[in-house]
Design a protein around this motif. Structure first.
Motif, mmCIF file in Angstrom:
data_model
loop_
_atom_site.group_PDB
_atom_site.id
_atom_site.type_symbol
_atom_site.label_atom_id
_atom_site.label_comp_id
_atom_site.label_asym_id
_atom_site.label_seq_id
_atom_site.Cartn_x
_atom_site.Cartn_y
_atom_site.Cartn_z
ATOM 1 N N GLU A 190 85.706 16.012 88.909
ATOM 2 C CA GLU A 190 85.322 16.418 87.559
ATOM 3 C C GLU A 190 83.814 16.605 87.449
ATOM 4 O OE1 GLU A 190 87.053 13.469 85.027
ATOM 5 O OE2 GLU A 190 88.965 14.561 84.830
ATOM 6 N N SER A 194 83.371 20.144 85.933
ATOM 7 C CA SER A 194 83.214 20.185 84.476
ATOM 8 C C SER A 194 81.976 19.495 83.953
ATOM 9 C CB SER A 194 84.457 19.582 83.806
ATOM 10 O OG SER A 194 84.683 18.260 84.242
ATOM 11 N N GLN A 200 76.502 19.391 88.026
ATOM 12 C CA GLN A 200 77.253 20.053 89.088
ATOM 13 C C GLN A 200 76.368 20.322 90.301
ATOM 14 O OE1 GLN A 200 79.668 23.456 87.959
ATOM 15 N NE2 GLN A 200 79.984 22.629 85.908
#
Length: 330
Positions: A190, A194, A200
């Motif tokens: 995740e 997301s 990220q």
């Protein structure tokens, strides 16, 4: 070529870059609802195996790409082969994750074989490519002549969590910068899929750095350094690990029950399986290959004490080439 596999079609497909510049551009692009970059090569006319059944080559990842190292064992023997960069990988076109799963990769591989008029083929796959090879072979066993699997990955949650645990042990402080201590599975994926853009980017940089450490045979004696990246390198890491997180988040779209059924189908097939495993592999440890070989009575396990995970060492190329050669006489 065997009957039903026209050499003219193979030669026509392999009309692009030439043997030396093979990886600079694909042999051709195949549109299957999104473009696939395809490479293929006919048999060497001077090879004693020039009439051999072609080999399909499946790269690892997910998120890797086809490379010269993957096909070196086949080229060494002068064998015909074909392969492709999987969806959202290498030079193939990106499509939405909602349209990508293991079955899509299987369909791509079979449609490519159909495009080349290849009814039956061997499969050479490594790591995730070995997982995909087993799933493909179970899906269409009548089209398979044999499998050579290098460092097979077992797509089970405990194995994936153990892999992430190995990443954390490489450098717990670095792991903590991107993930919470002790994070496994869904929590890690995740963060890649997301989180905010900054989260990220940090997650994939840390994942990559720790994974590069795992590819070494010994644990690092000092903290792992996060190298500086160009914007293109950063984008490439995001692309690779987002796809990998997408697959691992969903168990590679192969339930434990389905994987067992796939292996059972392969175990009852008439064709042989060769498994090549480095005992110093810390990405896909030897236990997985040993377990798989025990489930496949038609398999031969080749353990190599001084080999790790990657396909590009001369010793690994020779090991795979030898396994391929032995299948030619079956």
């Amino acid at each position: 070529m065997p009957d039903g596999i026209p050499l003219s079609r193979f030669n026509q497909a392999y009309s692009g870059p030439g043997r030396i510049g093979l990886w600079k551009e694909p042999s051709f692009i195949l549109d299957l609802g999104g473009n696939l970059a395809v490479w293929c090569e006919p048999s060497d006319p001077a090879s004693p195996h020039r009439s051999a059944t072609p080999w399909m080559v499946l790269h690892g990842g997910p998120g890797g790409r086809l490379s010269a190292a993957h096909v070196a064992p086949l080229r060494q023997l002068g064998l015909p082969w074909f392969g492709f960069d999987q969806r959202n990988s290498g030079l193939s076109e990106d499509i939405d994750f909602s349209a990508i799963d293991t079955q899509r990769f299987i369909d791509d591989a079979l449609q490519l074989a159909d495009h080349l008029c290849i009814d039956r083929f061997h499969i050479l796959g490594g790591s995730w490519g070995a997982t995909l090879a087993l799933a493909l072979a179970a899906h269409a066993p009548q089209r398979v002549a044999g499998l050579v699997l290098r460092a097979p990955f077992i797509p089970w949650v405990p194995r994936v969590d153990a892999f992430i645990g190995e990443l954390e042990q490489q450098d717990p402080a670095l792991f903590k910068r991107a993930f919470r201590p002790g994070a496994r599975g869904r929590s890690v994926f995740e963060s890649v899929l997301s989180g905010s853009t900054a989260e990220q980017v940090l997650a994939v940089r840390v994942w990559n750095a720790l994974e590069m450490g795992l590819l070494q045979w010994a644990r690092p004696s000092t903290a792992i350094h996060l190298p500086d990246l160009t914007p293109d390198q950063q984008d490439a890491l995001l692309r690779k690990y987002r796809l990998q997180a997408h697959f691992l988040m969903h168990g590679c779209f192969i339930s434990t029950e389905q994987w067992v059924r796939d292996v059972e189908i392969c175990a009852t097939a008439a064709w042989p399986v060769a498994i090549i495993q480095g005992q110093k592999d810390r990405i896909c440890p030897p236990g997985g290959a040993i377990f798989l070989s025990e489930m496949l009575p038609n398999s031969t396990l080749h353990l190599h004490a001084d080999l790790g995970h990657l396909p590009d060492s001369s010793t690994m190329v020779q090991a795979v080439s030898q396994a391929v050669f032995q299948l030619l006489d079956v």
